[in-house]
Design a protein around this motif. Sequence first.
Motif, PDB file in Angstrom:
ATOM      1  N   SER A  37      57.076  12.444  67.850  1.00  0.00           N
ATOM      2  CA  SER A  37      57.587  13.800  68.053  1.00  0.00           C
ATOM      3  C   SER A  37      58.536  14.248  66.948  1.00  0.00           C
ATOM      4  N   ILE A  38      58.646  13.469  65.872  1.00  0.00           N
ATOM      5  CA  ILE A  38      59.571  13.804  64.786  1.00  0.00           C
ATOM      6  C   ILE A  38      58.899  14.755  63.808  1.00  0.00           C
ATOM      7  N   GLU A  39      59.608  15.798  63.408  1.00  0.00           N
ATOM      8  CA  GLU A  39      59.169  16.725  62.359  1.00  0.00           C
ATOM      9  C   GLU A  39      60.148  16.585  61.198  1.00  0.00           C
ATOM     10  N   TRP A  40      59.719  15.898  60.174  1.00  0.00           N
ATOM     11  CA  TRP A  40      60.613  15.564  59.074  1.00  0.00           C
ATOM     12  C   TRP A  40      61.039  16.794  58.288  1.00  0.00           C
ATOM     13  N   VAL A  41      60.193  17.789  58.191  1.00  0.00           N
ATOM     14  CA  VAL A  41      60.552  18.971  57.417  1.00  0.00           C
ATOM     15  C   VAL A  41      61.734  19.695  58.048  1.00  0.00           C
ATOM     16  N   LYS A  42      61.781  19.756  59.383  1.00  0.00           N
ATOM     17  CA  LYS A  42      62.899  20.415  60.061  1.00  0.00           C
ATOM     18  C   LYS A  42      64.166  19.571  59.961  1.00  0.00           C
ATOM     19  N   ALA A  43      64.015  18.253  60.112  1.00  0.00           N
ATOM     20  CA  ALA A  43      65.189  17.384  60.016  1.00  0.00           C
ATOM     21  C   ALA A  43      65.799  17.442  58.625  1.00  0.00           C
ATOM     22  N   GLN A  44      64.967  17.478  57.595  1.00  0.00           N
ATOM     23  CA  GLN A  44      65.474  17.534  56.228  1.00  0.00           C
ATOM     24  C   GLN A  44      66.121  18.878  55.924  1.00  0.00           C
ATOM     25  N   ALA A  45      65.502  19.957  56.391  1.00  0.00           N
ATOM     26  CA  ALA A  45      66.074  21.287  56.159  1.00  0.00           C
ATOM     27  C   ALA A  45      67.403  21.455  56.886  1.00  0.00           C
ATOM     28  N   ALA A  46      67.492  20.948  58.119  1.00  0.00           N
ATOM     29  CA  ALA A  46      68.747  21.050  58.863  1.00  0.00           C
ATOM     30  C   ALA A  46      69.847  20.247  58.193  1.00  0.00           C
TER      31      ALA A  46
ATOM     32  N   ILE B 121      62.525   9.223  53.228  1.00  0.00           N
ATOM     33  CA  ILE B 121      63.168  10.435  53.744  1.00  0.00           C
ATOM     34  C   ILE B 121      64.468  10.088  54.454  1.00  0.00           C
ATOM     35  N   ALA B 122      64.447   9.041  55.268  1.00  0.00           N
ATOM     36  CA  ALA B 122      65.642   8.695  56.044  1.00  0.00           C
ATOM     37  C   ALA B 122      66.774   8.225  55.149  1.00  0.00           C
ATOM     38  N   GLU B 123      66.496   7.339  54.213  1.00  0.00           N
ATOM     39  CA  GLU B 123      67.550   6.713  53.417  1.00  0.00           C
ATOM     40  C   GLU B 123      68.024   7.585  52.264  1.00  0.00           C
ATOM     41  N   LEU B 124      67.128   8.381  51.680  1.00  0.00           N
ATOM     42  CA  LEU B 124      67.510   9.195  50.527  1.00  0.00           C
ATOM     43  C   LEU B 124      67.962  10.596  50.912  1.00  0.00           C
ATOM     44  N   SER B 125      67.401  11.159  51.964  1.00  0.00           N
ATOM     45  CA  SER B 125      67.720  12.534  52.308  1.00  0.00           C
ATOM     46  C   SER B 125      68.691  12.633  53.484  1.00  0.00           C
ATOM     47  N   LEU B 126      68.306  12.122  54.641  1.00  0.00           N
ATOM     48  CA  LEU B 126      69.111  12.331  55.845  1.00  0.00           C
ATOM     49  C   LEU B 126      70.421  11.555  55.809  1.00  0.00           C
ATOM     50  N   LEU B 127      70.362  10.273  55.507  1.00  0.00           N
ATOM     51  CA  LEU B 127      71.580   9.462  55.528  1.00  0.00           C
ATOM     52  C   LEU B 127      72.502   9.739  54.340  1.00  0.00           C
ATOM     53  N   SER B 128      72.006  10.376  53.307  1.00  0.00           N
ATOM     54  CA  SER B 128      72.846  10.707  52.149  1.00  0.00           C
ATOM     55  C   SER B 128      73.505  12.068  52.275  1.00  0.00           C
ATOM     56  N   GLY B 129      73.165  12.807  53.319  1.00  0.00           N
ATOM     57  CA  GLY B 129      73.724  14.145  53.462  1.00  0.00           C
ATOM     58  C   GLY B 129      73.065  15.171  52.570  1.00  0.00           C
ATOM     59  N   GLY B 130      71.786  14.993  52.301  1.00  0.00           N
ATOM     60  CA  GLY B 130      71.039  15.994  51.536  1.00  0.00           C
ATOM     61  C   GLY B 130      71.106  15.852  50.040  1.00  0.00           C
ATOM     62  N   GLU B 131      71.526  14.703  49.522  1.00  0.00           N
ATOM     63  CA  GLU B 131      71.574  14.536  48.063  1.00  0.00           C
ATOM     64  C   GLU B 131      70.174  14.534  47.456  1.00  0.00           C
ATOM     65  N   PHE B 132      69.194  14.109  48.234  1.00  0.00           N
ATOM     66  CA  PHE B 132      67.804  14.081  47.784  1.00  0.00           C
ATOM     67  C   PHE B 132      66.960  14.898  48.756  1.00  0.00           C
ATOM     68  N   ALA B 133      65.903  15.487  48.222  1.00  0.00           N
ATOM     69  CA  ALA B 133      64.925  16.204  49.042  1.00  0.00           C
ATOM     70  C   ALA B 133      63.547  15.647  48.716  1.00  0.00           C
TER      71      ALA B 133
END
Length: 750
Positions: free
Chosen positions: A292-301, A407-419
């Motif tokens: 049920s995960i949508e990575w595009v929404k999680a990354q944008a948020a 996605i998890a380690e570079l984008s979400l856990l870094s606070g958006g430093e990577f997309a």
Amino acid sequence: MEKSQNREGGRATYDDASDTESYESDPESDLEKAQYTRRKPSARFQPRDTPSAYSSSSRETSGSNQHLLSTSPNKRKSTFYFYKIPPRVVRYMNWALLSTMIIIAICLIRASYTSSRQVEMGTVEKSAPKPPPWEAFSFLKRYHGGIRTLLPKKINTPEYPHDQQVMLNISVTKQEIKPLPKSVPYDPYPLAEEGYAKKQECFLDAPETVKVPRVHYYPGVVKGFPEAVMGSHEVLGLRDDICFDRFGRLGPYGYGYSVKRGGTGAGLHGDREGADDLWEGPGSMTEVDYSSIEWVKAQAACAAKNAGRFHPIEKPGEYLFLDLTADGKQASQKSSMEAQPSLVEDDSVIGKRDEPEVPTAGPNETVTEPATVQKKVTLLPRTAILIRTWWDFHYTAEDVIYLRSLIAELSLLSGGEFAVHFLVHVRDDNVPIWADRKIYNRILENALPVEFRGMGTLWSERQMGLIYGGIQESFFRDLPVHGVYRSTFMPVQYFSHQHPEYDFVWNWEMDVRYTGHWYHFFDQIRKWTKAQPRKGLWERNGRFYIPSVHGSWEDFKQMVRVQTEMGTDSPNNIWSGLKSSTGGSIPGSRTAQAKSDKSIWGPEPPPDVLTNQNDEQPPTSYEKDKYQWGVGEEADLITFNPLFDPDGTTWFFTDDITGYNTTSSLPPRRAAITTTSRLSKRLLTLMHRETVLKRHTMFSEMWPASVSLHHGLKAVYAPHPMYIDRDWPPSYLAAVMNGGRNGASGGART
């Protein structure tokens, strides 16, 4: 009885047959002839020419004469005659023989042509060659020692590399097998620092109830675990005193539990030691239902929550035909025209971004906010990870786990430093993806797994041909110049042109894997390359760093300096003395070189390079610089393989150069095998403008490094740690890997 004698033919003819009958009726006239004339001879045996002596006058001669000249029919030998083949059959046999000879001749000609083509193409089947020398080296055994043999890194004796002639025989006794250790969460992210905006926590779902799971590690290393033979943990600042197992590294992303519970179903069978402790007990993680995960929404948020950590920038407008977006939106034509930067040869565009309404600064620079906020904030650069894939790529469970970890380690856990973004290649140029938005969206949805939908951008080779038109087509190796093989970075250039909000772009292949933590690796690579001085940088970039042979990094730097200034006695330099003294040409090389090499200091442009690009010049001479220029400067190009000089080598693509004037010599160039690399916005802009305005391009693995060389940008090879599975002698390994000119890599022949 009348008779006449014809003298013309030398034979006698008789007017009627009565003469013969008279002989038969008078047997007493000549007894010897009576028997001969009593029977008429057959016309088949009648002589064609009768001697003139055989005439009527023979009756007066002695009969004994005729007895001696003639032979009685009863005493003649029978004559045998074979069957005469009919002429029609003979003709058929001749035609069959002629046809067979023609077919044989055609087969011989065909075989000769096929054999010559095979020799030209190098596809002649030969006897099995001798195995390469390295296959004689024994396999290393301590990579899989098990987590029950962990011990501190300081007291570990690595199985490899070693100084002994024979490989170390490291064994584990029963007394050394320890109880199963407990894994702990790994957190490589920096704490909040003074002067930086605070990082906001990101979640996997919109209600912010599902936290991003953390990977787990074990302190220590397996007993006898080998050291990295090339590159160094210590030099780059990477941790080598911990280890990951498959459940602690991949378990947070669906490995080890069933599809019914939201996992991938992989790792459910076989040895599962340590798996149960990962999801049970204190400090354990929870199983995430990724269905049920949508990575595009999680990354944008996550990017929206942490927008204050990065400098704001206005995104340019989009054309439907030229656009590389994934959200399906389209700006108006008027706003798009106003937002597009000009492609005029003006240095005012290069290296600069659109000025926002509020004061901003570049990466890691300080900005003073308006008077309402009395503090200084250091803004961070934003980086895009472009995953290179194609529209019919088959995603396995391992691929999905790998992408989730990125996605998890570079984008979400870094606070958006990577997309993280997917650059999807549509291999069929006849699909009208640019003619209709519905077709574009349908192709894009079908190209990615459901959980990654909305994160992709389509591109095609025909699109690149329209954007970068006018490039000379050479069909090098029967491949088009706008194809993905020869021009991998064309879509990356245009993506950066359409997305100026990204300061850096990683071109990332789908088959790249790393056993450690992604953010720790990327962050340490960035910090180390930023700290590298420019003096001797290009020369160090061209060599593999092998600590067991080269010593410390400082020793390696000095060795490279000596090799560059003095040259070496390598067999690859056997033509150098002849060339430097006579001015002749070295086989395989297009430029003159002496035994030593020229140190790169500043831009090295070819005659027809794009000018007025505000190329950075050295602040002082090479001799006066104290390894200061370039320290603290972000690298424009980061590669994971050495940047070697292809001139004079046997590398097949060294001449794949398009648009440059090559009548006198080829332009200076560098290359790095594989296209996995980080490119700055400044470098991508220069590559884009060189292609658009000058119609310049090169082979994919040569293009970014060569543009960096021409315009004086900072390019760095990061000596990341690499392992091998056999017991190579380190000195032999160094000779093989750095087997080029003056101790460089590339396998040069000059």
